[in-house]
Write an enzyme that holds these catalytic residues in place. Structure first.
Site, PDB file in Angstrom:
ATOM      1  CE  LYS A  34      -0.248  -0.471   4.973  1.00 35.50           C
ATOM      2  NZ  LYS A  34      -0.946  -1.135   6.073  1.00 35.50           N
ATOM      3  NE  ARG A 132      -7.173   0.073  10.661  1.00 39.11           N
ATOM      4  CZ  ARG A 132      -5.908   0.027  10.247  1.00 39.11           C
ATOM      5  NH1 ARG A 132      -5.135   1.079  10.396  1.00 39.11           N
ATOM      6  NH2 ARG A 132      -5.405  -1.051   9.693  1.00 39.11           N
ATOM      7  CG  HIS A 161      -4.244  -4.788  11.687  1.00 41.88           C
ATOM      8  ND1 HIS A 161      -3.017  -5.301  11.311  1.00 41.88           N
ATOM      9  CD2 HIS A 161      -4.106  -3.434  11.625  1.00 41.88           C
ATOM     10  CE1 HIS A 161      -2.184  -4.297  11.050  1.00 41.88           C
ATOM     11  NE2 HIS A 161      -2.814  -3.163  11.235  1.00 41.88           N
ATOM     12  NE  ARG A 220      -2.373  -8.337   7.676  1.00 46.66           N
ATOM     13  CZ  ARG A 220      -3.103  -8.766   8.717  1.00 46.66           C
ATOM     14  NH1 ARG A 220      -3.691  -9.939   8.687  1.00 46.66           N
ATOM     15  NH2 ARG A 220      -3.261  -7.989   9.770  1.00 46.66           N
ATOM     16  CE1 TYR A 271      12.205  31.984   2.954  1.00 43.50           C
ATOM     17  CE2 TYR A 271      12.293  29.584   2.898  1.00 43.50           C
ATOM     18  CZ  TYR A 271      12.074  30.796   2.253  1.00 43.50           C
ATOM     19  OH  TYR A 271      11.737  30.799   0.945  1.00 43.50           O
ATOM     20  CB  CYS A 318      14.040  25.909   2.155  1.00 47.38           C
ATOM     21  SG  CYS A 318      15.163  27.003   3.053  1.00 47.38           S
ATOM     22  CG  ASP A 320      11.958  23.619  -3.656  1.00 49.96           C
ATOM     23  OD1 ASP A 320      11.128  22.705  -3.779  1.00 49.96           O
ATOM     24  OD2 ASP A 320      11.667  24.831  -3.710  1.00 49.96           O
TER      25      ASP A 320
END
Ligand SMILES: *Cc1c(COP(=O)(O)O)cnc(C)c1O
Length: 379
Positions: A34, A132, A161, A220, A271, A318, A320
């Site tokens: 997933k 759940r 689970h 799993r 920054y 930052c 990037d």
């Protein structure tokens, strides 16, 4: 490349084999892929995992299952999350194996499978304490009977689970034990009415490490196969074996030094001016930021490995870019590689801790703009 996530498929395969060795050859492995294979690339991970001997795959969404089918995957694909009713035709078309928690859903699946002229495998999901998805344990025999009597459904498996299997705390160990006990009882009740529960599975990564009684027919483990051990099984009372399960982080997040500059004592960087040079130094600008998946909350708390040496990241991370402090004298050169986690650097769990989150989130959050480069050398 300014930034890349190197995916060591060979390590992934070794991790699969290590888990197989731990659980024994008579049990099967289901690989959760997933969230694009926990950020690693679902299709590549699925292929490598199946080649290494895994039995099946698990996804959260129907689209994730379709992606695997489009990529040529024939193995069973469990659908862990509840799909929307609109998606049922795709569940049938892609021949996914849904986890069923109630008769309404089973009935809808049966009708659609019948119309398509197929017999669809499904697994019953029982909630034993995760709170759940999953039916209440006392409802399990009834729903199991309903599935078994649905002509277009094949009752192929039964799952639960665990909520705290990775914890070595005493009360969590007790809680997990109780969940497993509830599950066993429900299985017994299902069998009592002459229904075969099929492949029985419960164990996530934590249970593979700490709870052999939860291994049943199939496990799993997700995060463990991607190379992270949340617990040290030797350090717990539950210690299963004195042959520790060794896994290696599969993802290595790498960027490079795109610029080097002198910084004078008293000058600030990035920054908000959160960092000021206390001495003359040299700064390396690295081409990775929070939009790539380096958590902003790790600002001032993480480091990069360049030419085998570790340098602190200083100032705010930052979008990037980020900045490493190289010190006054440095052997680092422009365009050198800089490893953020994995490979010769620490794993994502230490980074996650610095950012107040978990390694799951760090690896899943490596943005899709970061190319995944598949290292097949050790495959
Ligand atoms: C994600 C998931 C797993 C794998 O969990 P890990 O903690 O990564 O081992 C197993 N089972 C279900 C139902 C899941 O949703």
């Amino acid at each position: 490349m300014r930034v890349k996530a190197i995916i060591h498929l060979g390590y992934f395969m070794e991790n699969v084999r290590a888990v197989q060795k731990r659980i024994g050859s008579e049990r099967r492995i289901c690989i959760p892929v997933k969230a694009d294979g926990y950020g690693h690339g679902a299709l590549q991970i699925a292929k490598a995992g199946l080649d290494a001997g895994a039995f099946c795959l698990a996804v959260a969404g129907v689209d994730e299952g379709k992606e695997l089918r489009d990529g040529g995957i024939k193995a069973p694909v469990l659908l862990l999350s509840q799909p929307h009713p609109e998606e049922i035709p795709s569940v049938i078309r892609e021949f996914l194996t849904p986890l069923v928690s109630d008769c309404d859903f089973a009935q809808a699946l049966n009708a659609e499978a019948m119309a398509a002229g197929i017999k669809l495998p499904v697994h019953l999901k029982i909630d034993t304490g995760m709170g759940r998805m999953g039916c209440r344990t006392e409802d399990a025999p009834g729903i199991a009977g309903f599935i078994a009597n649905s002509p277009a459904l094949e009752y192929a498996g039964t799952a639960t689970h665990l909520a705290a299997a990775e914890s070595a705390a005493k009360d969590d160990i007790v809680y997990t034990g109780r969940q497993i006990e509830c599950f066993r009882k429900a299985l017994e009740d299902i069998r009592k009415q002459g229904v075969d529960p099929g492949i029985v599975h419960a164990a996530n990564s934590g249970a593979v490490l700490l709870h052999p009684e939860a291994w049943f027919d199939m496990v799993r483990p997700g995060i463990l196969l991607y190379g992270y051990k949340q617990v040290n099984e030797e350090e717990t009372a539950q210690g299963i074996s004195n042959d520790p399960l060794n896994v290696k982080p599969v993802m290595e997040l790498q960027t490079c030094v795109v610029f080097i500059k002198k910084v004078k004592k008293g000058e600030s960087l990035s920054y908000g001016r959160t960092w000021t040079a206390v001495n003359d130094t040299t700064a390396a600008i690295l081409s990775i930021g929070y939009a790539d998946g380096l958590p902003r909350l790790a600002s001032g708390k993480w480091q990069a490995v360049i030419r085998g040496k570790t340098y602190p990241l200083v100032g705010r991370i930052c979008m990037d870019m980020c900045i490493a402090d190289l010190g006054p004298e440095t052997e680092v050169r422009r365009w050198d590689d800089a490893v953020i986690f994995g490979g010769c650097a620490q794993g994502a769990s230490a980074l996650a801790e610095s950012a107040g989150t978990v390694h799951y989130e760090v690896i899943c959050n490596v943005n899709k703009r970061v190319p995944r480069i598949y290292d097949v050398s050790s495959r």
